[in-house]
Design a protein around this motif. Structure first.
Motif, PDB file in Angstrom:
ATOM      1  N   HIS A   1      35.691  57.678  41.446  1.00  0.00           N
ATOM      2  CA  HIS A   1      37.007  57.034  41.466  1.00  0.00           C
ATOM      3  C   HIS A   1      37.584  57.243  42.854  1.00  0.00           C
TER       4      HIS A   1
ATOM      5  N   THR B   1      40.613  57.577  44.129  1.00  0.00           N
ATOM      6  CA  THR B   1      41.628  58.605  44.365  1.00  0.00           C
ATOM      7  C   THR B   1      40.982  59.971  44.521  1.00  0.00           C
ATOM      8  N   THR B   2      39.996  60.274  43.680  1.00  0.00           N
ATOM      9  CA  THR B   2      39.283  61.548  43.800  1.00  0.00           C
ATOM     10  C   THR B   2      38.594  61.649  45.156  1.00  0.00           C
ATOM     11  N   ASP B   3      37.967  60.567  45.570  1.00  0.00           N
ATOM     12  CA  ASP B   3      37.277  60.537  46.858  1.00  0.00           C
ATOM     13  C   ASP B   3      38.255  60.759  48.012  1.00  0.00           C
TER      14      ASP B   3
ATOM     15  N   VAL C   1      41.041  62.361  48.033  1.00  0.00           N
ATOM     16  CA  VAL C   1      41.455  63.764  48.096  1.00  0.00           C
ATOM     17  C   VAL C   1      40.296  64.649  48.548  1.00  0.00           C
ATOM     18  N   ASP C   2      39.068  64.342  48.117  1.00  0.00           N
ATOM     19  CA  ASP C   2      37.909  65.074  48.638  1.00  0.00           C
ATOM     20  C   ASP C   2      37.867  65.007  50.161  1.00  0.00           C
TER      21      ASP C   2
ATOM     22  N   HIS D   1      46.177  60.572  36.657  1.00  0.00           N
ATOM     23  CA  HIS D   1      44.935  60.917  37.346  1.00  0.00           C
ATOM     24  C   HIS D   1      45.199  61.224  38.822  1.00  0.00           C
ATOM     25  N   ALA D   2      46.044  60.432  39.462  1.00  0.00           N
ATOM     26  CA  ALA D   2      46.373  60.692  40.866  1.00  0.00           C
ATOM     27  C   ALA D   2      47.071  62.034  41.025  1.00  0.00           C
TER      28      ALA D   2
ATOM     29  N   GLN E   1      46.646  64.644  39.206  1.00  0.00           N
ATOM     30  CA  GLN E   1      45.626  65.682  39.088  1.00  0.00           C
ATOM     31  C   GLN E   1      44.918  65.906  40.414  1.00  0.00           C
ATOM     32  N   GLN E   2      44.650  64.833  41.133  1.00  0.00           N
ATOM     33  CA  GLN E   2      43.971  64.968  42.430  1.00  0.00           C
ATOM     34  C   GLN E   2      44.896  65.613  43.464  1.00  0.00           C
TER      35      GLN E   2
ATOM     36  N   ARG F   1      44.691  69.225  43.191  1.00  0.00           N
ATOM     37  CA  ARG F   1      43.551  69.838  43.891  1.00  0.00           C
ATOM     38  C   ARG F   1      43.855  70.057  45.364  1.00  0.00           C
TER      39      ARG F   1
END
Length: 757
Positions: free
Chosen positions: A189, A191-193, A195-196, A302-303, A305-306, A309
């Motif tokens: 996803h 958004t996860t990327d 933030v990674d 979901h955003a 949550q990221q 992180r």
């Protein structure tokens, strides 16, 4: 003879590196997209945003922060500290109107905050959505001067357009298009990327230069359409919103009043135009609309949550204490979903109607990789509680947004509120004052225009700090407004009507948060004075000439960019081509011809593909046959060759012939339009017909958000194969020829582009 001075007689010198003022904070800006005033938990929503709420608990929330009503324009104002028309981004970055205020690109005379901080030792990283340079500049030839690295950022990882698919994004690293590092099937996803990548950039910087302050500008696609999020999370929110938008608005307002976000006497305005009472909807409408809202909520959850992180990384790396964190939205909730919402907007954009039954049948697909969903007006209205109208409009629902801030080492506030009017142009000067550096007068040899915003740094430590002293104008698509000394005059402008016919309203915002008590009749002199102020500011900041044209601006931009070009040659080895610089095959004759060598009957794969699972076209070889798939909103129009592809060198192609124009409609909000009638698509093997189909469907207004590749389909697959389905034979080149002038529906195309923003 020259004399050589020995090294022992010379004195080496080294220039001193730039040094930031002592105690300069790191800066993390998290800029959401199309999130309404009430959508964070700490602004009254039931959507779970605990990490954003924790920032508020460790800092403060603003209740009177205002933006510019659209994505590109707010970003230009936030980045530069100037009004969006002043810097040339008066409207969308998607086009250049030819007027100084409407070039679609930030002028060099308006440095960005990254450019302003670079001489003071800051390292700046841009992650996520950019969308402040024309999309016709986003191709592999640039020009790159308007890309993030051309405007002061040291690194960039994100996307250039207004939106992108969250499972198969149009990704750029620095100045180069790249493939996404995962797929929907692998759990990817965007958004996860993002933030990674943000964590990596910060960890890399700390490893290499731990005492260097940084600016990280993180702009996720959330919550712009398409609303895409994990299915289990979407299902969790279905029951939360099953009671409908009327109950939701009332409960949000009650929470806001209890929090002190809005005065206790604030009342809800009537429904926005065309929004029905929830109780008047059918059971199927309620079911569908609830699920569309659940997808939006899940995307925001979901955003959050990221973001959690990223905040944990700051805590664990010891950087949180001296990091100024800002979380905000660029405009109010979007009205682009229309009154009925959409499961896959790509079909309706091309006049392939989504019936209620169609949408209900696909309800469990909402939020997935083959959907492009957006919620209906009623839920956008609830997102903006208690404000009127939406994004694009200059009433509160379009321009009043959440802003959450914390800085443990520099701000004593813990869970406090700050009231009073502030504007997007005020952010950059506020950051400069906090850091303790002036705005530069020259950047890269270019004299800079004055900062037009007004710092609110004093407000952060003193709730009684003086209010903003300068008036602030608003304008978007002819909608206008002006704030001055706690009052606001505003005019809603129906497109195509005379500007002098607009009805101005007058509100005392300090006593009427939701703009429900129009004082125009009782305060006519004040209203006229404010209207005159608007005209003065409009003249000063390049707002004029007023221009409410949707269609001509888009059509003229496309014609100017493509010009007379009708032939495109794509050689093997070419990278990805964004959709705005790809061949425009809407409503026209065109021919595709690929020069290939087939070494064995088992050779297969994509020759050319433009688009993704929601919409696009693909020409490919499978099971020894040539296949073309025209995917219109998820409906596949497939033709397969009537004979095998020959072994050896051959030419494989496809020609689309448009029928004569015919009227269709009336369509909701469109009326009757002229589009090509029956289209005939014919496969070609060595120039000879090899199978055909006839269909009334086609690309009338839009092809895809996703761009074009040859020899592969890089992301979410256009057709029924597993991406990237790379061609295993030898592909030399692909030639596309556009055969005639385009009889496109410019009105429809303009509406699509507006929804894209």
């Amino acid at each position: 003879m020259a004399l050589h001075r020995p090294e022992s007689d010379s004195q080496p010198t080294w220039p001193a590196p730039p040094r930031p003022p002592a105690g300069s904070p790191n800066i993390l800006v998290v800029l959401f997209d199309d999130v309404g005033f009430s959508d964070f938990g700490c602004y009254g929503s039931p959507i779970r945003t605990p990490h954003i709420d924790s920032v508020a608990a460790r800092g403060l929330r603003l209740t009177g922060f205002h933006t510019t009503a659209m994505c590109s324009t707010t970003r230009a104002a936030l980045l530069t500290g100037r009004n969006h028309h002043s810097v040339g981004v008066g409207c969308l970055a998607n086009f250049d109107s030819g007027y100084p205020g409407y070039r679609g690109k930030i002028s060099r005379e308006a440095g960005t905050i990254a450019e302003m901080l670079r001489p003071h030792g800051y390292r700046s990283t841009m992650v996520g959505k950019w969308h402040v340079t024309p999309l016709t500049d986003s191709g592999p030839s640039g020009p790159y001067d308007g890309w993030p690295l051309g405007r002061g950022f040291d690194r960039f990882y994100g996307f250039m357009d207004a939106e992108t698919d969250q499972y198969s994004p149009e990704l750029v690293r620095d100045n180069t298009t790249i493939d996404a590092p995962g797929t929907f099937e692998s759990g990817y996803h965007l958004t996860t990327d993002l933030v990674d990548q943000s964590i990596r950039y910060l960890a890399d910087l700390q490893a290499d230069a731990p005492n260097t302050p940084w600016l990280l500008w993180l702009a996720p696609g959330a919550c712009h359409a398409p609303h895409q999020a994990p299915a289990e999370l979407i299902r969790e929110y279905h029951e939360v919103f099953a009671r409908g938008w009327d109950v939701e608005r009332a409960e949000r307002l009650a929470r806001q009043q209890a929090m002190g976000l809005v005065p206790s006497d604030t009342r809800l305005p009537p429904h926005n135009d065309g929004v029905r009472e929830w109780s008047a909807l059918s059971a199927d409408e309620q079911l569908l609309f609830t699920r569309l809202q659940a997808a939006y909520a899940a995307m925001l959850d979901h955003a959050d949550q990221q973001i959690g992180r990223l905040l944990r990384h700051l805590d664990e790396s010891g950087q949180r204490e001296n990091t100024l964190v800002l979380v905000l939205s660029d405009n109010g909730a979007s009205q682009e979903g229309g009154p009925l919402g959409m499961v896959n907007a790509m079909g309706p954009y091309n006049f392939l109607r989504e019936t209620l039954a169609d949408k209900v049948r696909r309800i469990d697909d909402i939020g997935g990789p083959d959907t492009h969903s957006n919620f209906p007006h009623g839920w956008a209205m609830a997102s903006n509680t208690p404000l009127r109208r939406y994004k694009q409009n200059t009433h509160g629902g379009g321009i009043r947004d959440p802003l959450v801030m914390s800085w443990p080492a520099g701000l004593a506030a813990r869970g406090e509120l700050r009231h009073g009017f502030r504007h997007a142009t005020d952010l950059a000067p506020t950051l400069l004052e906090i850091i303790g550096v002036p705005a530069p007068t020259v950047i890269a040899g270019v004299a800079q225009m004055p900062i037009e915003g007004e710092s609110f740094a004093a407000l952060l430590t003193n709730p009684a700090a003086p209010a903003r002293s300068r008036p602030q104008y608003f304008e978007m698509f002819g909608h206008r407004g002006v704030w001055q000394d706690g009052w606001k005059a505003v005019a809603f402008h129906p497109p195509g009507t005379p500007f002098e016919s607009d009805q101005w309203e007058l509100f005392h915002l300090e006593r009427d948060f939701a703009e429900t008590r129009d004082l125009a009749a009782s305060e006519p002199q004040r209203l006229q004075a404010m209207i005159q102020t608007w005209w003065q500011l409009a003249e000063r900041h390049q707002v004029l000439p007023l221009d409410d044209r949707f269609t001509p601006r888009f059509a003229q931009n496309a014609l100017r960019y493509h010009g007379p070009r009708r032939r495109f040659v794509f050689h093997a080895g070419m990278g990805h081509l964004p959709t705005d610089v790809a061949p425009d095959v809407r409503s026209r004759h065109y021919t595709i011809e690929a020069e290939v060598r087939i070494d064995s009957p088992g050779d297969h794969g994509v020759l050319i593909a433009h688009g993704d699972a929601t919409s696009g076209y693909s020409l490919f070889v499978r099971d020894g046959r040539l296949v073309h798939d025209m995917n219109i909103g998820g409906v596949h129009h497939v033709v397969e060759s009537d004979r095998p592809v020959p072994i050896g060198h051959c030419r494989l192609g496809f020609v689309m012939e448009q029928g004569p124009l015919t009227a269709i409609g009336p369509l909701p909000g469109v009326g009757r339009v002229m589009v090509p009638g029956t289209r005939r698509g014919t496969l070609l093997i060595d120039g000879q017909p090899a199978g055909s189909l006839e269909t009334s469907a086609g690309f009338n207004n839009f092809i895809s958000w996703s761009g074009l590749d040859i020899g592969r389909d890089r992301g979410s697959p256009v057709s029924h194969y597993e991406a990237p389905f790379e061609f295993t034979g030898r592909l030399s080149k692909v030639t596309m020829t556009l055969e005639n002038a385009q009889p496109a529906d410019d009105d429809g195309a303009a509406r699509v582009q507006l929804a894209r923003e």
